[in-house]
Design an enzyme around this catalytic site. Structure first.
Site, mmCIF file in Angstrom:
data_model
loop_
_atom_site.group_PDB
_atom_site.id
_atom_site.type_symbol
_atom_site.label_atom_id
_atom_site.label_comp_id
_atom_site.label_asym_id
_atom_site.label_seq_id
_atom_site.Cartn_x
_atom_site.Cartn_y
_atom_site.Cartn_z
ATOM 1 C CB SER A 134 62.393 -35.057 -58.737
ATOM 2 O OG SER A 134 61.998 -33.562 -58.323
ATOM 3 C CB THR A 160 56.977 -29.122 -44.132
ATOM 4 O OG1 THR A 160 57.378 -28.894 -45.693
ATOM 5 C CG2 THR A 160 55.937 -28.417 -43.734
ATOM 6 N NE ARG A 243 53.205 -35.798 -56.919
ATOM 7 C CZ ARG A 243 53.782 -36.826 -57.351
ATOM 8 N NH1 ARG A 243 52.885 -37.642 -58.143
ATOM 9 N NH2 ARG A 243 54.984 -37.003 -57.520
ATOM 10 N NE ARG A 268 44.641 4.033 -57.409
ATOM 11 C CZ ARG A 268 45.286 4.849 -56.866
ATOM 12 N NH1 ARG A 268 44.791 5.685 -55.799
ATOM 13 N NH2 ARG A 268 46.403 5.298 -57.577
ATOM 14 C CG LEU A 338 46.207 -4.154 -55.024
ATOM 15 C CD1 LEU A 338 45.335 -5.420 -55.615
ATOM 16 C CD2 LEU A 338 46.756 -4.679 -53.445
ATOM 17 C CD GLU A 363 53.513 -33.032 -50.945
ATOM 18 O OE1 GLU A 363 53.949 -34.190 -51.473
ATOM 19 O OE2 GLU A 363 53.018 -32.830 -49.919
#
Length: 389
Positions: A134, A160, A243, A268, A338, A363
């Site tokens: 960083s 990326t 950000r 459910r 779930l 970021e």
């Protein structure tokens, strides 16, 4: 998406409806398989570019959408709610265009920005290095002036779109001074520029992340953005906006997880009742809704400050911190709602949970965001009341 939105114009509302329809019709059916097979969806970005969605926050005169961040971030949220890899990719592409749009000369912008904003060219952002973490000022990648060119040597980690992009926005050291860093726009086909094998990641597996290696890469001097030594300033200003992009994608991811959890809880049944009718579970869902709405509110507050030309660095860090921490909590709770099914790949919430984790890291880690926020409190240089005029 069940999100309720307050938009500044009818045109913005129409855009959000278009994006929601496109995300449901084009992105959702592809997402699970692409993530499972770790396939980079290059054609999806071309489709988004042709739809005008890759340059939304940039000026119309260069092929952008000319939209305020308040609207752009809600577009990112809609995309992130169905496919986080693509949402993150759109945000990273916008970050890759930031240096040219804000620090480039008029000639540079006219020459390169239209193709970048039009979506035919996909961008990547090269700042981090494996040893620097960083602390970008500790970078070792160098750019040595040689006549009308610079020669770049070094490696950039965690890129990326690494190996997939058409251009790279690169920060490199041009002097020994700690802040002696400059910014360059490097074409992907430059000799000496290669990508290491992609990282094997926990989540966002449809988004390629790789180390980019610069071995004597020659870049013409007219591809430097700003003056020598402006690179760190350009990088940090871009990260303030980036950000917000990650905060928006994280909010969309959390909204998507909440939507799946609520739908499941309505269907459910246990002990003769829908599980949403059991107070213990209903309260979990209520906390998830509160977390999503809190993230959205903070993100849009920071965006509106940016749109008014007011300082927003502190609020951008808060938005990134809150939205990504909340996304981690909401997706974890979605898996819990779930039950055993949430732990299987039959439902998307397990993938959402894996994808949320990295958003607390890239970021700028959330520990760095806390540092930014605390330092801004010490300085307290932009408090008070303002109209933005």
């Amino acid at each position: 998406m069940t999100a309720r939105r307050l938009l500044p114009s009818d045109e913005a509302a129409d855009l959000l409806r278009l994006v929601r329809d496109l995300a449901t019709r084009e992105l959702l059916p592809r997402a699970a398989e692409a993530e499972r097979n770790e396939e980079f969806p290059r054609e999806v970005f071309r489709m988004l570019g042709r739809a005008g969605l890759l340059g939304l926050p940039y000026p119309e005169e260069y092929g952008g959408g000319g939209l305020p961040y308040e609207v752009y971030l809600q577009v990112l949220e809609e995309i992130g709610s169905v496919w986080s890899s693509v949402g993150v990719g759109v945000s990273v592409h916008a970050l890759s265009c930031f240096g040219l749009a804000t620090a480039g000369t008029e000639e540079q912008k006219q020459r390169w920005l239209p193709d970048m904003l039009g979506g035919e060219l996909l961008g990547a952002y090269c700042l981090s290095e494996s040893h620097a973490g960083s602390d970008p000022a500790a970078m070792r990648t160098t750019a040595r002036r040689d006549g009308d060119e610079y020669v770049l040597n070094g490696a950039k980690a965690w890129t990326t779109h690494g190996g997939q992009a058409d251009f790279y926005k690169v920060m490199a050291r041009t002097s020994e001074a700690r802040n002696g860093i400059s910014c360059f726009l490097v074409p992907a086909d430059s000799p000496g520029l290669t990508a290491d094998p992609p990282e094997q990641k926990m989540g966002l597996t449809g988004s390629t992340t790789a180390t980019m290696v610069f071995d004597g890469v020659r870049v013409s001097a007219d591809r430097r953005l700003g003056a020598e030594g402006d690179g760190l300033k350009i990088a940090l200003a871009g990260l303030d906006s980036g950000r917000l992009g990650i905060a928006a994608v994280a909010t969309g991811l959390a909204q998507g997880a909440l939507d799946h959890a609520v739908a499941y809880a309505k269907e459910r049944e246990t002990f003769g009742s829908r599980i949403i009718d059991h107070q213990g579970l209903a309260f979990v869902l209520a906390d998830m809704e509160a977390a999503v709405q809190t993230a959205r509110a903070m993100t849009l507050h920071a965006a509106r400050l940016k749109d008014r030309g007011l300082p927003f660095s502190r609020e951008g860090s808060i938005a990134k911190l809150v939205a990504t921490d909340n996304a981690m909590a909401v997706t974890t709770n979605a898996v819990q709602v779930l039950g055993g099914y949430g732990y299987t790949r039959d439902f998307p919430v397990e993938r959402f949970m894996r994808e949320a984790k990295v958003m607390q890291i890239f970021e700028g880690t959330n520990q760095i965001q806390r540092m930014v926020i605390s330092r801004s409190l010490e300085k307290d240089s932009h408090g008070g009341i303002s109209t933005g005029d």
